[in-house]
Design an enzyme around this catalytic site. Structure first.
Site, PDB file in Angstrom:
ATOM      1  N   ASP A 252       0.864  -1.181   0.000  1.00 52.69           N
ATOM      2  CA  ASP A 252       0.000   0.000   0.000  1.00 52.69           C
ATOM      3  C   ASP A 252       0.899   1.229   0.000  1.00 52.69           C
ATOM      4  O   ASP A 252       2.111   1.140   0.186  1.00 52.69           O
ATOM      5  CB  ASP A 252      -0.965  -0.042   1.198  1.00 52.69           C
ATOM      6  CG  ASP A 252      -2.209   0.817   0.949  1.00 52.69           C
ATOM      7  OD1 ASP A 252      -2.233   1.579  -0.034  1.00 52.69           O
ATOM      8  OD2 ASP A 252      -3.160   0.728   1.752  1.00 52.69           O
TER       9      ASP A 252
ATOM     10  N   ASP B 112      -3.791   7.129  -3.754  1.00 53.33           N
ATOM     11  CA  ASP B 112      -5.138   7.648  -3.958  1.00 53.33           C
ATOM     12  C   ASP B 112      -5.510   8.590  -2.815  1.00 53.33           C
ATOM     13  O   ASP B 112      -4.827   8.636  -1.795  1.00 53.33           O
ATOM     14  CB  ASP B 112      -6.145   6.486  -4.030  1.00 53.33           C
ATOM     15  CG  ASP B 112      -6.014   5.536  -2.845  1.00 53.33           C
ATOM     16  OD1 ASP B 112      -4.871   5.172  -2.493  1.00 53.33           O
ATOM     17  OD2 ASP B 112      -7.043   5.158  -2.248  1.00 53.33           O
TER      18      ASP B 112
ATOM     19  N   CYS C 145     -13.071 -22.631  21.336  1.00 53.34           N
ATOM     20  CA  CYS C 145     -12.371 -22.810  20.070  1.00 53.34           C
ATOM     21  C   CYS C 145     -11.332 -23.916  20.183  1.00 53.34           C
ATOM     22  O   CYS C 145     -10.592 -23.979  21.168  1.00 53.34           O
ATOM     23  CB  CYS C 145     -11.703 -21.515  19.639  1.00 53.34           C
ATOM     24  SG  CYS C 145     -10.898 -21.678  18.041  1.00 53.34           S
TER      25      CYS C 145
ATOM     26  N   CYS D 237      -9.105 -24.431  17.542  1.00 50.68           N
ATOM     27  CA  CYS D 237      -8.148 -24.201  16.460  1.00 50.68           C
ATOM     28  C   CYS D 237      -6.752 -24.526  16.967  1.00 50.68           C
ATOM     29  O   CYS D 237      -6.535 -24.600  18.186  1.00 50.68           O
ATOM     30  CB  CYS D 237      -8.238 -22.757  15.967  1.00 50.68           C
ATOM     31  SG  CYS D 237      -7.340 -21.567  16.978  1.00 50.68           S
TER      32      CYS D 237
ATOM     33  N   CYS E 217      -5.555 -22.060  19.788  1.00 50.86           N
ATOM     34  CA  CYS E 217      -6.194 -22.205  21.095  1.00 50.86           C
ATOM     35  C   CYS E 217      -5.884 -23.582  21.685  1.00 50.86           C
ATOM     36  O   CYS E 217      -5.715 -23.727  22.893  1.00 50.86           O
ATOM     37  CB  CYS E 217      -7.704 -22.022  20.986  1.00 50.86           C
ATOM     38  SG  CYS E 217      -8.172 -20.372  20.441  1.00 50.86           S
TER      39      CYS E 217
HETATM   40  N1  GUN Z   1      -6.368   1.033   3.208  1.00 47.93           N
HETATM   41  C1  GUN Z   1      -7.615   1.133   3.713  1.00 47.93           C
HETATM   42  N2  GUN Z   1      -8.357   1.983   2.968  1.00 47.93           N
HETATM   43  C2  GUN Z   1      -7.574   2.433   1.989  1.00 47.93           C
HETATM   44  C3  GUN Z   1      -7.791   3.339   0.886  1.00 47.93           C
HETATM   45  O1  GUN Z   1      -8.862   3.902   0.682  1.00 47.93           O
HETATM   46  N3  GUN Z   1      -6.720   3.531   0.030  1.00 47.93           N
HETATM   47  C4  GUN Z   1      -5.505   2.913   0.230  1.00 47.93           C
HETATM   48  N4  GUN Z   1      -4.530   3.125  -0.643  1.00 47.93           N
HETATM   49  N5  GUN Z   1      -5.307   2.069   1.254  1.00 47.93           N
HETATM   50  C5  GUN Z   1      -6.320   1.841   2.121  1.00 47.93           C
HETATM   51 ZN    ZN Z   2      -8.932 -20.510  18.308  1.00 51.42          ZN
END
Ligand code: GUN
Ligand code: ZN
Length: 645
Positions: free
Chosen positions: A88, A123, A273, A275, A278
């Site tokens: 990201d 963005d 749980c 899993c 746990c």
């Molecule tokens: N992570 C959570 N929401 C967003 C978003 O709107 N844009 C970006 N780039 N990362 C995110």
């Molecule tokens: Zn668990």
């Protein structure tokens, strides 16, 4: 490149091919913070089977030490992760903390430099409280940046984020404008606040508006959706990828994710749980673990809960029962129930992707079930395509608990009504079902509880006259004609049924040409059901026992070509595909040049060349928009190639 392997409505099991491997979707990418490895990427890959993760290039870039290592050895080595790494861009940090000090160009270049497989544009996060004007202005910037990112990506894939706050038309516009950009994945962004505030009804509108604008051949990622309780709903609406930071974030403050919600360790009264994380823990032993170990145990539990739900979702898609899973899941929280109810406002869009039939029976789980597009489909088709064969009808009721097919439940009464010149019509939860249609999906293949709810009672008013009959006679309590001598009208009744099903499935014009002239039926000796339809000596149709619909024979297809103008039921392929298709090979998307917009998944279609000459008959597995945009995958499963004549 993205390819659909299986589908259930908008939901899809897909294969997303990247340079670091193929990701099977629906997939969740755990968020990895390179500064705090609660669970190591190697464990995510080997123990949990995650084939992709997401990390944040902005955080990496802000830490000198990690930045150096990322630039020198690359992300895969830095994180010790052999799968797909998505990054990201810093947008989320700007949402959390205000402006970020990086340009789109810089962060895209940085993502390339550190070897991200899928980089994200910088963005602008459109907040739910923004005005339309603010939102529209920031979308313009996001679109410019997306174009810029796409032009500089080289062999890194680019995620182009759909923004638009809570304004559906802006979401759709933003998504649509990205169709022409060279982007590989579409995250839906700006939705974290909606999920944090349990505004799931708006989330539904946002996802659907985005899906309407996007090109169907690209995977859709729902940014920040990581709670197992929303996954099935999001998948139902066509989201393919997700990411979760919550598994680790929640763990750090002792919160455990379960399919029905999140629970604080200190409030829990028992731990049920089993899993692997746990394991043999009880509430007491888990609480007593040292901080770090407890956080890690809860994070691993959260991941197991997510992977379990993803496997269940995949199974339900394969079984064609995802709606039923979603209806169960959305009862875990009133906000989710609201989202489920919201689906009724999107019937027209959902119906486009709704298959003609499914393998198993449809289960009714409550009034929300009426939001399913299958109800809308039935009502539309029966109203437009059913041709009453008598002036009057006799109405019967199915309050849900009626035996099916209806002829079995009401045999003598139906015979009696018909002898009196009336068409038996069952007022059912689906709407009016004329006797002739009582075996088609989902009428006969559905289960309702014996005790009707109010919504169902409203739908089965026996005094309605829905299908343009002139008069209505209300009978009909079962057993009211117990003494009636059933007369044998089987032959005539079966021909009526053969015609009514053909009209419902293919439309009136196509049915008329299929059913012209002398009709002979081949009927199963065991079940008395129609098997084949012979019209003027030609075998035009065969009826399937499972869903009560027809498969179209080449002779029938040839009649439609001759008598019903294109594009009805047509899928047009390029000339170079014709020889293969004519030999019975499947139609691949890459060769489709045109398609009737009314074709739904699982419908019988005619595969034709550019001059409307028949090449094959088969079953569509996609709708028009999909056939025309995907470059990989099967568009039509061909049953009969027609050869060159
Ligand atoms: N992570 C959570 N929401 C967003 C978003 O709107 N844009 C970006 N780039 N990362 C995110
Ligand atoms: Zn668990």
């Amino acid at each position: 490149m993205f390819e659909i392997i299986r589908r259930d409505g908008l939901a899809r099991i897909g294969k997303f091919a990247t340079r670091a491997g193929v990701l099977e979707t629906p997939a969740l990418l755990p968020v990895v913070n390179p500064k705090i490895l609660t669970v190591t990427p190697r464990e995510l890959y080997e123990e949990f089977g995650f084939r992709a993760l997401i990390t944040n290039s902005y955080i990496i870039r802000s830490n000198d030490d990690i930045k150096q290592r990322a630039e020198n050895e690359g992300l895969h080595s830095l994180l010790d992760f052999p799968g797909i790494i998505m990054t990201d861009s810093g947008t989320f940090q700007s949402h959390m903390y205000g402006e970020v000090e990086v340009s789109n160009q810089d962060i895209v270049n940085f993502q390339k430099r550190i070897g991200s497989d899928i980089g994200t544009v910088l963005d602008i996060f459109t907040e739910p409280f923004w005005t339309e004007e603010e939102t529209a202005a920031s979308i313009s910037v996001t679109l410019e940046r997306t174009k810029e990112a796409a032009s500089m990506k080289d062999d890194m894939m680019i995620a182009g984020v759909v923004q638009g706050s809570v304004y559906p038309h802006l979401r759709e516009m933003c998504a649509h404008r990205m169709r022409d950009m060279d982007v590989n994945v579409h995250p839906i962004g700006g939705v974290v606040p909606l999920m944090e505030q349990y505004r799931y009804e708006e989330l539904v509108d946002v996802i659907i508006a985005s899906k309407k604008g996007l090109s169907p051949d690209r995977p859709v990622h729902l940014f920040g959706a990581g709670h197992p309780m929303v996954l099935s709903l999001a998948v139902l609406l066509g989201c393919d990828m997700f990411d979760s930071a919550s598994y680790a974030k929640f763990a750090r403050d002792d919160r455990m994710m379960f399919i029905d919600g999140t629970y604080r360790l200190e409030d829990m009264l028992s731990l049920d749980c089993k899993c692997p994380a746990c394991g043999s823990h009880t509430l007491e032993t888990l609480r007593k673990l040292p901080d770090k170990e407890r956080t890690r145990t809860i994070a691993r539990h959260n991941l197991y809960e997510i992977t379990k739900e993803l496997s269940i979702i995949k199974r339900y898609i394969l079984e064609g029962r995802l709606w039923e899973l979603v209806e169960q899941r959305c009862r875990a929280h009133p906000a989710l129930l609201g989202a489920l109810r919201k689906l009724s406002e999107h019937g027209e869009f959902l119906e486009r992707y709704e298959p003609l039939s499914r393998d198993g029976a449809m289960f009714y789980t409550g009034p929300e079930t009426y939001s399913r597009p299958v109800f809308r489909r039935y009502l539309e088709r029966v109203s437009e395509r059913y041709v009453p064969r008598t002036k009057s009808m006799e109405s019967f009721t199915d309050n849900g608990g009626c035996g099916k097919p209806y002829l079995r439940e009401y045999h003598k009464e139906f015979v009696w009504a018909r002898r009196e010149g009336r068409t038996p019509v069952v007022m059912s939860p689906f709407g009016p079902v004329p006797e002739e249609l009582d075996e088609i999906y989902p009428i006969a293949q559905s289960l309702f509880p014996q005790i009707a709810d109010m919504e169902t009672e409203k739908r089965i008013d026996p005094s309605d006259n829905p299908l343009n009959f002139e008069t209505v006679t209300v009978t009909a309590i079962r057993g009211s004609h117990e003494d009636a001598e059933p007369i044998d009208t089987t032959e005539g009744a079966l021909v009526d049924k053969a015609k009514a099903v053909a009209r419902y499935q293919f439309g009136i014009a196509a049915a008329n040409t299929l059913m012209s002239g002398k009709i002979e039926l081949v009927v199963s000796r065991n079940t008395g059901k129609i098997r084949n339809v012979i019209s003027d000596g030609e075998h035009v149709l065969s009826m399937r026992a499972g869903d009560g619909f027809y498969t179209l024979r080449p002779e029938g297809a040839a009649r439609i070509i001759k008598n019903v103008p294109a594009p009805h039921m047509r899928v047009t392929v390029s000339d170079d595909a014709v020889p293969f298709v004519s030999e019975g090979k499947n139609v691949f998307c890459a060769f489709v040049t045109g398609c009737d917009d009314n074709i739904r998944p699982m419908e019988e279609v005619l595969v034709v060349d550019g001059n409307d000459r028949l090449a094959a008959v088969g079953r569509a597995v996609m709708v028009r928009d999909e056939m025309l945009s995907f470059r990989k995958g099967v568009a039509v499963k061909v049953r009969d190639g027609v050869g060159k004549s």
